[in-house]
Design a protein around this motif. Structure first.
Motif, PDB file in Angstrom:
ATOM      1  N   TYR A 186       0.861  -1.187   0.000  1.00 26.94           N
ATOM      2  CA  TYR A 186       0.000   0.000   0.000  1.00 26.94           C
ATOM      3  C   TYR A 186       0.889   1.226   0.000  1.00 26.94           C
ATOM      4  CZ  TYR A 186      -4.389  -2.449   0.765  1.00 26.94           C
ATOM      5  OH  TYR A 186      -5.505  -3.229   0.607  1.00 26.94           O
ATOM      6  N   ALA A 223      -1.262   4.877   4.558  1.00 27.75           N
ATOM      7  CA  ALA A 223      -1.198   3.543   3.940  1.00 27.75           C
ATOM      8  C   ALA A 223      -1.582   2.443   4.923  1.00 27.75           C
ATOM      9  CB  ALA A 223       0.212   3.291   3.393  1.00 27.75           C
ATOM     10  N   ALA A 267      -5.316   2.223   4.998  1.00 28.60           N
ATOM     11  CA  ALA A 267      -5.766   1.548   3.762  1.00 28.60           C
ATOM     12  C   ALA A 267      -5.582   0.043   3.891  1.00 28.60           C
ATOM     13  CB  ALA A 267      -4.982   2.083   2.564  1.00 28.60           C
ATOM     14  N   GLU A 310       4.129   3.765   3.355  1.00 31.12           N
ATOM     15  CA  GLU A 310       4.226   2.453   2.707  1.00 31.12           C
ATOM     16  C   GLU A 310       3.970   1.356   3.725  1.00 31.12           C
ATOM     17  OE1 GLU A 310       7.791   1.606   0.441  1.00 31.12           O
ATOM     18  OE2 GLU A 310       7.313  -0.535   0.354  1.00 31.12           O
ATOM     19  N   ALA A 333      -7.548   0.641  -0.633  1.00 31.34           N
ATOM     20  CA  ALA A 333      -6.899   1.757  -1.331  1.00 31.34           C
ATOM     21  C   ALA A 333      -7.928   2.803  -1.742  1.00 31.34           C
ATOM     22  CB  ALA A 333      -6.150   1.238  -2.557  1.00 31.34           C
ATOM     23  N   VAL A 364      -1.636  10.596   3.244  1.00 33.19           N
ATOM     24  CA  VAL A 364      -2.547   9.501   2.877  1.00 33.19           C
ATOM     25  C   VAL A 364      -2.045   8.284   3.648  1.00 33.19           C
ATOM     26  CG1 VAL A 364      -3.387   7.986   1.049  1.00 33.19           C
ATOM     27  CG2 VAL A 364      -3.064  10.439   0.588  1.00 33.19           C
ATOM     28  N   GLY A 403       0.882   5.352   0.304  1.00 32.28           N
ATOM     29  CA  GLY A 403       0.149   6.572   0.618  1.00 32.28           C
ATOM     30  C   GLY A 403       1.065   7.770   0.490  1.00 32.28           C
ATOM     31  N   ARG A 404       0.884   8.738   1.387  1.00 26.47           N
ATOM     32  CA  ARG A 404       1.762   9.915   1.352  1.00 26.47           C
ATOM     33  C   ARG A 404       2.144  10.264   2.792  1.00 26.47           C
ATOM     34  NH1 ARG A 404      -1.158  12.970  -1.821  1.00 26.47           N
ATOM     35  NH2 ARG A 404      -2.173  14.155  -0.174  1.00 26.47           N
ATOM     36  N   ALA A 454      -5.375   5.822  -1.499  1.00 23.33           N
ATOM     37  CA  ALA A 454      -3.995   5.317  -1.603  1.00 23.33           C
ATOM     38  C   ALA A 454      -3.856   4.473  -2.871  1.00 23.33           C
ATOM     39  CB  ALA A 454      -3.667   4.477  -0.380  1.00 23.33           C
TER      40      ALA A 454
END
Ligand SMILES: [Zn+2]
Length: 442
Positions: A209, A226, A229, A269, A299, A224, A211-212, A304
């Motif tokens: 996954y 992860a 998610a 991540e 996600a 974001v 993300g940010r 994500a």
């Protein structure tokens, strides 16, 4: 020489070598190594083969070791197999403190049994009474673990498949083998000998996954997550469970191998691994679709990305019933008594003997001798006679039945039980499993 007399001699030969065989099993127990890294164990096997007068092939699929005993008479080749690798169980009392490796599945007993069978067959000169060949094969990496590490070996071109037997098959190291047999240790005390009809197969997934990252206290709204998610993805997988049919024996058991970097950063991540196991390829494919959908849902919810890498796992095991009959008769007559020998139905674990069982007649029964729960800290070979010596005898006796005289028994099995797949069909199927999907929830 009659066949039963030779079998009696084989059992006595194993008993005479009792201390050595147990010593090998215990030595490997105390020196566990993970799949495709079993260098010490492989060296031990190769040295032992050389002591018995063989010229073993080494380094097969990285660590496999193979020795061939030929009768000099035409006939099929029977492979007796033992698996070299261990698991990771950090708190196992006989585990390796640095790697976590531990024999919590009894593969150490498989190697002791394999070498015990080889010794007995050599000591008694049994091959004089057989046709064809006996291959003694110590194979790597049955446990499908450390998936990221092995996937890297695939990227580096060092492997194509992540399990030992699929890789050996691909490389042609089973091309000269017509049928194969191994024995797995069990901690069930009764029955002492058990032959399953079948076992689950599986596909394996590596999931990432993405993300940010953002300041977890100051500006989480800029990130974001992860991990969120991934957790939604896991929840969605769990919600699928009521749709799995009992008869398909689906097992999905994901783990998170990386859950974030630092606690004050929104995780960018998250990495996971899972198997999707089932009784048939169709059942596995159906469950796999649901798992992929569930992973995407996580996600989507968080905006994500998710990357899903599907990797070829293991085929369902189908035990050859004719080989099983020989093995069961030997167990009942020479090792235990008939009431200790039983058939059982489907088992929900997986093994790459399943792959072999699709391209040749194969047998993978279980014999007692261990104590504890498999894959846990309790597991060890508690009864040395049952765990180390009985499998050595059972392998040797069954090989004798298959190849006795003109190898009529093996020939009959090969004529009647045609393989489900050719090697090429098998490889094509497994290669077809490889795919990487990138889904963007944004
Ligand atoms: Zn295991």
């Amino acid at each position: 020489m009659d066949r039963d007399h030779l079998k009696q001699q084989l059992c006595e030969a194993v008993d005479r070598r009792r201390d050595e065989i147990i010593g090998i099993g215990e030595d490997i127990m105390r020196n566990p190594e993970l799949g495709f890294k079993e260098f010490r164990t492989a060296r031990l096997v190769a040295d032992e083969f050389r002591r018995l007068g063989f010229e073993p092939e080494e380094g097969l699929a990285i660590t496999g070791v193979k020795a061939t005993l030929s009768s000099g008479r035409p006939g099929p080749t029977v492979a007796l197999i033992g698996e070299l690798d261990s698991l990771i169980v950090w708190d196992h009392p006989h585990g390796n403190r640095e790697t976590g490796a531990a024999h919590a599945c009894g593969h150490n007993a498989q190697i002791a049994g394999l070498l015990g069978a080889a010794r007995a067959i050599v000591d008694t000169g049994a091959i004089e009474h057989l046709a064809g060949n006996v291959v003694f094969f110590a194979v790597p990496a049955e446990e499908y673990v450390e998936v990221e590490y092995r996937a890297r070996l695939v990227e580096e071109g060092k492997l194509e498949f992540l399990g030992g037997k699929p890789e050996l098959l691909r490389l042609g190291h089973f091309d000269d083998v017509d049928m194969a047999m191994m024995i797995h240790t069990s901690s069930t005390t009764e029955p002492k000998v058990e032959v399953a009809e079948s076992c689950n197969g599986c596909v394996v997934k590596l999931i990432r996954y993405l993300g940010r990252a953002a300041h977890a206290g100051g500006a989480p709204h800029k990130g974001v997550n992860a991990l969120s998610a991934a957790m939604l993805g896991l929840s969605a997988i769990n919600a699928q469970r009521e749709t799995f049919r009992d008869e398909d024996a689906i097992r999905v058991h994901p783990i998170i191998t990386h859950g974030g970097d630092l606690v004050n950063i929104i995780p960018a991540e998250v990495r996971m691994e899972t198997y999707v196991r089932g009784r048939t390829p169709d059942a596995i494919l159906d469950a796999e679709k649901k798992v992929d959908r569930a992973l995407r849902a996580g996600a989507l919810a968080m905006g994500a990305d998710v990357e899903i890498r599907s990797l070829p796992g293991y085929f369902p095991l189908v035990n050859n019933s004719n080989m099983a009959d020989l093995f069961k008769r030997n167990s009942a007559e020479f090792l235990f008594s008939p009431e200790h020998v039983r058939d059982c139905g489907h088992r929900t674990g997986s093994t790459d003997m399943g792959d072999l069982s699709h391209v040749m007649p194969a047998l993978h029964p279980a014999m007692a001798g261990a104590f504890g729960d498999g894959h846990s800290r309790d597991w060890y070979i508690a009864n040395h006679d049952e765990g180390y010596l009985a499998p050595a005898k059972a392998l040797a006796l069954t090989a004798v039945d298959l190849l006795w005289s003109d190898a009529a028994e093996a020939q009959r099995i090969l004529e009647n039980d045609r393989p489900r797949l050719s090697k090429e069909e098998y490889l094509q199927f497994q290669r077809g499993v490889y795919r990487t999907e990138r889904y963007s929830g944004a």
